[in-house]
Scaffold this motif. Structure first.
Motif, PDB file in Angstrom:
ATOM      1  N   GLY A 193       0.259  -0.783  -0.368  1.00 22.95           N
ATOM      2  CA  GLY A 193       0.057  -0.126  -0.294  1.00 22.95           C
ATOM      3  C   GLY A 193       0.625   1.155   0.108  1.00 22.95           C
ATOM      4  O   GLY A 193      -0.166   2.365  -0.646  1.00 22.95           O
ATOM      5  N   THR A 194       2.402   1.136  -0.154  1.00 25.84           N
ATOM      6  CA  THR A 194       3.041   2.201   0.139  1.00 25.84           C
ATOM      7  C   THR A 194       2.793   3.308  -1.177  1.00 25.84           C
ATOM      8  O   THR A 194       3.096   2.834  -2.179  1.00 25.84           O
ATOM      9  N   LEU A 215      -9.748   2.518   4.827  1.00 23.71           N
ATOM     10  CA  LEU A 215      -8.503   3.482   5.645  1.00 23.71           C
ATOM     11  C   LEU A 215      -7.355   2.805   6.162  1.00 23.71           C
ATOM     12  O   LEU A 215      -6.595   4.823   6.193  1.00 23.71           O
ATOM     13  N   GLU A 216      -6.748   1.829   6.052  1.00 21.95           N
ATOM     14  CA  GLU A 216      -5.632   1.668   6.900  1.00 21.95           C
ATOM     15  C   GLU A 216      -4.673   2.090   5.125  1.00 21.95           C
ATOM     16  O   GLU A 216      -3.632   2.208   5.512  1.00 21.95           O
ATOM     17  N   LYS A 228      -1.867   5.002   6.227  1.00 20.63           N
ATOM     18  CA  LYS A 228      -0.010   4.761   5.952  1.00 20.63           C
ATOM     19  C   LYS A 228       0.359   5.598   5.463  1.00 20.63           C
ATOM     20  O   LYS A 228       1.806   5.579   4.976  1.00 20.63           O
ATOM     21  N   ASN A 229      -0.645   6.394   4.063  1.00 26.32           N
ATOM     22  CA  ASN A 229      -0.031   7.315   3.391  1.00 26.32           C
ATOM     23  C   ASN A 229       0.508   8.988   3.771  1.00 26.32           C
ATOM     24  O   ASN A 229      -0.038   8.903   3.471  1.00 26.32           O
ATOM     25  N   ILE A 230      -0.458   8.822   4.684  1.00 26.10           N
ATOM     26  CA  ILE A 230      -0.966  10.293   5.611  1.00 26.10           C
ATOM     27  C   ILE A 230      -0.266  10.945   5.893  1.00 26.10           C
ATOM     28  O   ILE A 230       1.234  10.450   5.970  1.00 26.10           O
TER      29      ILE A 230
END
Length: 585
Positions: free
Chosen positions: A293-294, A378-379, A383-385
């Motif tokens: 997810g990065t 949401l995850e 992860k990227n916020i």
């Protein structure tokens, strides 16, 4: 809220509430003037056409008609515009969108003006039109302006986008379209104007920017700005759409033409046709991510439709460009935005100023990416916020304001859990969606962003607040009154804001960009300090005492012997001397 606070943080009664709920409040359409006449606009029925000729003889011959004004009659600049002077007050040779003003009829009654407007004969030679911003840039597309259909281009890159895609496990590509949206405020655009015998002009506006209106009116009429007074009436909503001077200019032209007073009010149909909207846009996004997810890369191509005239299009395009990556840390980004002229009704400022378009696209793509990865949406966001210390793709360092983002994500998670427990209605399927938005505050990088406001002590000890920017109905005046009262340690009821009047109010800029509480609040606090200083200076001179021997607190001036004198004692004396106690911040 601490016990020491007098008014800030309390739910005070708005001073305009009773007038609004009883109908006593005076909007522009309620302003009573002697000998008031009415104007109606002759609007183009074509999206794009050459004006062959305008014959107003039949209209002028009708009972009650006082004047018919066309572009040939404009005494000053024929065009105006917030950022680009490309918009005619009345169409010159060509109309570029349906509903564009071609002529202005002034008559003794609204009905007579509307009837005469229908009698104005305009001969048109229709021209090819283009409504799609992508098609408008193709070879052979109809050209709206001499410089072509491309108004503004932004191209911002950071990192190596192609290398980011090469390192990605998953790549998604999608095109998103967002439509034109009307602000749809309760009060449509309106203006009332009166020409005075001394050659000056007063114009009442329902506007977010009275001082800019004054500048544009003066330019079109070929008058010095100091001869034009613009006043705010009660305003029934703005949302960005009332950052356009077109209607006040027409009302001013009408008053100038008959040397009298004129009212001009758009109906809802006219508002839809010929006043700014939120920009339609087409956003083509490509995103690359690792399997975990990065986010690694984002590439965007945006076509933004500004319509027939620029309005705030270049500025909206700039903010949209900044917002395309959303609130996410993406090391490799390339965003190109093209702001394009089309024959659509022109678009301009509206709440969010480009960010809603960008967030719709990136948030939709994030959901699609989460689905592709088999990951909780949401995850993926968590992860990227963005975090404090990160660098945005515009090379701006992210400061502590980003500390709120993880908290927002936690609130999203809690809300989703709570809402998911609500059972679906029979025969229905229920789900919970989520999206994250980010919005800038202020006018933008290197744009002067100030506000000026003035406080004056009245003879009875109350305080008048001369706001430099208008309250659009959102309660800005109440906020300013509370802050002024708090800073002066006086009851909320003793401070009253005056409507903006360019003849007496300081120039506080435009009410927009989610910045007014911050700017006006700080400006009013500075003015309050200055007012106290001016009060004590006057009191010291009046009493022949050292300035440092006097103390101000809660509407009283304390003397060295402990005696307290109400501020009204000094304010009334100063007023009688023609030197009111006041200060600007």
């Amino acid at each position: 809220m601490g016990a020491e606070w007098l008014t800030v943080g309390r739910s005070e009664l708005r001073k305009d509430a009773w007038d609004k709920v009883t109908g006593a409040a005076e909007y522009v359409d309620d302003i009573a003037l002697p000998g008031l006449r009415y104007a109606a606009v002759v609007r183009a029925p074509h999206h794009h056409a050459r004006i062959v000729g305008v014959n107003a003889d039949d209209a002028r011959a009708l009972p009650g008609v006082l004047a018919v004004v066309t572009a040939a009659d404009v005494p000053g600049h024929r065009t105006h515009g917030a950022l680009v002077q490309d918009q005619p007050a009345l169409a010159v040779d060509v109309v570029r969108h349906m509903g564009e003003p071609v002529a202005l009829v002034i008559a003794e009654s609204k009905a007579a003006a509307q009837h005469a407007a229908r009698a104005v004969a305009v001969e048109y030679d229709p021209l090819p039109a283009v409504f799609d911003p992508v098609a408008a840039l193709e070879p052979g597309a109809p050209q709206l302006h001499p410089g072509g259909n491309l108004l503004t281009r932004y191209d911002v890159q950071d990192g190596d986008v192609e290398a980011g895609f090469a390192a990605s496990d998953v790549i998604l590509e999608e095109t998103f379209s967002v439509p034109r949206i009307s602000p749809a405020y309760m009060e449509p655009e309106a203006s009332t104007a009166i020409w005075h015998e001394d050659g000056t002009l007063t114009v009442w506006v329902s506007s977010q920017k009275p001082f800019e209106d004054r500048r544009e009116i003066a330019a079109v009429l070929g008058m010095p700005e100091e001869k034009v007074q613009v006043r705010s009436a009660v305003i029934g909503g703005g949302f960005g759409g009332k950052e356009d001077s077109g209607l006040p200019i027409l009302a001013a032209l009408a008053a100038w033409a008959i040397r009298g007073s004129v009212r001009l009010v758009n109906n809802r149909h006219e508002s839809f046709l010929a006043h700014p909207k939120r920009h339609p846009a087409r956003l083509h996004l490509k995103v690359g991510a690792k399997r975990d997810g990065t986010l690694l890369a984002l590439k965007a191509m945006v076509h933004m439709d500004t319509g027939a005239y620029a309005s705030y299009g270049p500025a909206v395009g700039g903010l949209l460009t900044e917002m395309v990556p959303g609130a996410y840390r993406i090391p490799n980004v390339h965003v190109e935005t093209l702001v394009v002229y089309t024959n659509s009704p022109f678009s301009g400022a509206m709440r969010g100023f480009g960010s809603p378009q960008a967030h719709f696209a990136i948030e939709s793509l994030m959901d699609m990416l989460a689905h592709e990865l088999g990951m909780d949406p949401l995850e993926l966001r968590r992860k990227n916020i963005l975090k404090p210390g990160d660098r945005f793709f515009t090379r701006v360092a992210v400061d502590e304001t980003a500390s709120s983002l993880p908290l927002i994500v936690e609130q999203m998670d809690a809300a989703r859990t709570r809402l998911s427990r609500i059972p679906a209605a029979p025969g229905k399927i229920a789900g919970v969606g989520l999206a994250l938005g980010m919005q800038s505050m202020g006018l933008g990088y290197r744009v002067p962003d100030t506000s000026a406001n003035r406080l004056e002590l009245l003879p009875d000890g109350r305080v008048r607040l001369y706001m430099g920017a208008p309250d659009l109905g959102q309660g800005l005046a109440t906020v300013a009154e509370q802050i002024a009262a708090e800073a002066l340690e006086m009851p909320y009821d003793t401070v009253r804001a005056a409507d903006v009047d360019t003849a007496v109010s300081p120039n506080g800029g435009v009410t927009c960009a989610s910045r007014m509480t911050y700017l006006i609040g700080n400006s009013v606090m500075l003015a309050a300090r200055g007012l106290v200083d001016a009060l004590l200076t006057y009191a010291a001179r009046t009493l022949d005492l050292p300035r440092e021997a006097l103390v101000y607190r809660r509407g009283m001036v304390s003397l060295p012997g402990g005696e307290q004198v109400p501020v009204a004692e000094f304010a009334s004396r100063a007023s009688e001397e023609g030197q009111p106690i006041q200060a600007e911040g």
